[in-house]
Design a protein around this motif. Sequence first.
Motif, PDB file in Angstrom:
ATOM      1  N   ASP A 130       8.849  -8.403  -1.592  1.00 44.72           N
ATOM      2  CA  ASP A 130       9.439  -7.217  -0.967  1.00 44.72           C
ATOM      3  C   ASP A 130       8.835  -6.936   0.409  1.00 44.72           C
ATOM      4  OD1 ASP A 130      11.074  -6.646  -3.212  1.00 44.72           O
ATOM      5  OD2 ASP A 130       9.374  -5.706  -4.235  1.00 44.72           O
ATOM      6  N   HIS A 131       8.074  -7.901   0.943  1.00 46.81           N
ATOM      7  CA  HIS A 131       7.440  -7.788   2.260  1.00 46.81           C
ATOM      8  C   HIS A 131       6.450  -6.622   2.337  1.00 46.81           C
ATOM      9  CE1 HIS A 131      10.295 -10.804   3.661  1.00 46.81           C
ATOM     10  NE2 HIS A 131      11.245 -10.092   3.091  1.00 46.81           N
ATOM     11  N   PHE A 132       5.853  -6.290   1.207  1.00 43.93           N
ATOM     12  CA  PHE A 132       4.925  -5.157   1.166  1.00 43.93           C
ATOM     13  C   PHE A 132       3.714  -5.373   2.065  1.00 43.93           C
ATOM     14  CE2 PHE A 132       1.338  -2.764  -0.597  1.00 43.93           C
ATOM     15  CZ  PHE A 132       1.887  -1.496  -0.724  1.00 43.93           C
ATOM     16  N   PHE A 133       3.285  -6.615   2.231  1.00 44.00           N
ATOM     17  CA  PHE A 133       2.038  -6.888   2.956  1.00 44.00           C
ATOM     18  C   PHE A 133       2.256  -7.227   4.431  1.00 44.00           C
ATOM     19  CE2 PHE A 133       1.477  -7.863  -1.518  1.00 44.00           C
ATOM     20  CZ  PHE A 133       0.379  -7.089  -1.830  1.00 44.00           C
ATOM     21  N   ASP A 134       3.494  -7.160   4.879  1.00 38.05           N
ATOM     22  CA  ASP A 134       3.782  -7.495   6.274  1.00 38.05           C
ATOM     23  C   ASP A 134       3.014  -6.571   7.220  1.00 38.05           C
ATOM     24  OD1 ASP A 134       5.507  -9.266   5.140  1.00 38.05           O
ATOM     25  OD2 ASP A 134       7.326  -8.494   6.090  1.00 38.05           O
ATOM     26  N   GLY A 135       2.280  -7.142   8.150  1.00 37.40           N
ATOM     27  CA  GLY A 135       1.587  -6.367   9.169  1.00 37.40           C
ATOM     28  C   GLY A 135       0.255  -5.796   8.750  1.00 37.40           C
ATOM     29  N   ILE A 136      -0.144  -5.961   7.502  1.00 32.35           N
ATOM     30  CA  ILE A 136      -1.435  -5.435   7.049  1.00 32.35           C
ATOM     31  C   ILE A 136      -2.560  -6.353   7.531  1.00 32.35           C
ATOM     32  CG2 ILE A 136      -2.876  -4.984   5.023  1.00 32.35           C
ATOM     33  CD1 ILE A 136      -0.362  -3.963   3.624  1.00 32.35           C
ATOM     34  N   ASP A 137      -3.593  -5.762   8.104  1.00 33.86           N
ATOM     35  CA  ASP A 137      -4.684  -6.527   8.701  1.00 33.86           C
ATOM     36  C   ASP A 137      -5.880  -6.724   7.787  1.00 33.86           C
ATOM     37  OD1 ASP A 137      -3.497  -6.660  11.413  1.00 33.86           O
ATOM     38  OD2 ASP A 137      -3.818  -4.487  11.408  1.00 33.86           O
ATOM     39  N   VAL A 138      -6.179  -5.725   6.951  1.00 38.45           N
ATOM     40  CA  VAL A 138      -7.416  -5.769   6.183  1.00 38.45           C
ATOM     41  C   VAL A 138      -7.260  -4.955   4.902  1.00 38.45           C
ATOM     42  CG1 VAL A 138      -8.400  -3.761   7.379  1.00 38.45           C
ATOM     43  CG2 VAL A 138      -9.941  -5.467   6.381  1.00 38.45           C
ATOM     44  N   ILE A 139      -7.964  -5.368   3.854  1.00 43.72           N
ATOM     45  CA  ILE A 139      -7.928  -4.688   2.559  1.00 43.72           C
ATOM     46  C   ILE A 139      -9.243  -3.954   2.350  1.00 43.72           C
ATOM     47  CG2 ILE A 139      -7.686  -4.976   0.060  1.00 43.72           C
ATOM     48  CD1 ILE A 139      -6.312  -7.693   0.678  1.00 43.72           C
ATOM     49  N   VAL A 140      -9.164  -2.669   2.045  1.00 42.64           N
ATOM     50  CA  VAL A 140     -10.361  -1.864   1.784  1.00 42.64           C
ATOM     51  C   VAL A 140     -10.299  -1.322   0.354  1.00 42.64           C
ATOM     52  CG1 VAL A 140     -11.667   0.213   2.393  1.00 42.64           C
ATOM     53  CG2 VAL A 140     -10.659  -1.210   4.198  1.00 42.64           C
ATOM     54  N   PRO A 141     -11.174  -1.771  -0.533  1.00 44.58           N
ATOM     55  CA  PRO A 141     -11.207  -1.214  -1.890  1.00 44.58           C
ATOM     56  C   PRO A 141     -11.872   0.158  -1.889  1.00 44.58           C
ATOM     57  CG  PRO A 141     -12.931  -2.853  -1.640  1.00 44.58           C
ATOM     58  CD  PRO A 141     -12.153  -2.864  -0.344  1.00 44.58           C
ATOM     59  N   ILE A 142     -11.380   1.069  -2.729  1.00 42.42           N
ATOM     60  CA  ILE A 142     -12.040   2.366  -2.897  1.00 42.42           C
ATOM     61  C   ILE A 142     -13.468   2.112  -3.396  1.00 42.42           C
ATOM     62  CG2 ILE A 142     -12.108   4.485  -4.261  1.00 42.42           C
ATOM     63  CD1 ILE A 142      -9.799   4.756  -2.504  1.00 42.42           C
ATOM     64  N   PRO A 143     -14.486   2.575  -2.680  1.00 41.50           N
ATOM     65  CA  PRO A 143     -15.861   2.302  -3.127  1.00 41.50           C
ATOM     66  C   PRO A 143     -16.296   3.200  -4.276  1.00 41.50           C
ATOM     67  CG  PRO A 143     -15.882   3.574  -1.083  1.00 41.50           C
ATOM     68  CD  PRO A 143     -14.438   3.273  -1.379  1.00 41.50           C
ATOM     69  N   LEU A 144     -17.195   2.670  -5.077  1.00 40.56           N
ATOM     70  CA  LEU A 144     -17.851   3.456  -6.123  1.00 40.56           C
ATOM     71  C   LEU A 144     -19.184   3.969  -5.575  1.00 40.56           C
ATOM     72  CD1 LEU A 144     -17.484   1.366  -9.424  1.00 40.56           C
ATOM     73  CD2 LEU A 144     -16.255   3.443  -8.811  1.00 40.56           C
TER      74      LEU A 144
END
Length: 232
Positions: free
Chosen positions: A109-123
Amino acid sequence: MSISIFVRLADFLAPRRCPVCGGRLQVQEETICAQCNLHLPRTGFSRDAFDNEMARLFWVQLPIERAAALIFYTPKAEATHFIHQLKYANQPEIGEQMGWLTAREMAADHFFDGIDVIVPIPLAPKRERERGYNQSLMIARGVSRATGIPVESRAVRRKTYGGSQTQKGRWERRENVTDAFQLVDGRRIAGKHVLLVDDVVTTGATAIACGQQLAKAGNVRISILSLGFTKG
């Protein structure tokens, strides 16, 4: 496509398990078994990631681009039990497996188009030591493996942990995470389109609190991805 004898031998010696039901996967099955895959309560949010029930939680609150979850999450439901196993049963590999599956599906579904970086919610550090890992980081690694988008876990940190959000109401959840996060190194995400990854989104309070810190880096666009979404 034929399956090599080496793949069959490896599967015999080290059987893979379905993270949803725990049953043994067939050689041709990837990540989860065909039966569980058929019955996952998928949201379909990635087909309209700009305007759906989850995305609307973040309107006005964040510079939001898109938002989606793989499944509708119902506590104690058999089909969503794998999230409980990920968080509380010391099975971090489930996060990476399901992150990979989620990314493979949503990429169509092209959800990731243009995304540069992944940030996980930190604990919070204390909470991560108790659990042994950050489940959102494990999900993020699976997404990264499927998409090639790098993971950035040093831009923001969690300062405090006010207890589980599970039994709290909407306003209690928001109050519980107010000032819980701190932007540490905005240079890592400034001017980028960030994918913020969480395990389950209910009211969006945690993602909003974290995302507002990310936005301080300047010219940041935010999208949000989770395994589960709890309907209000």
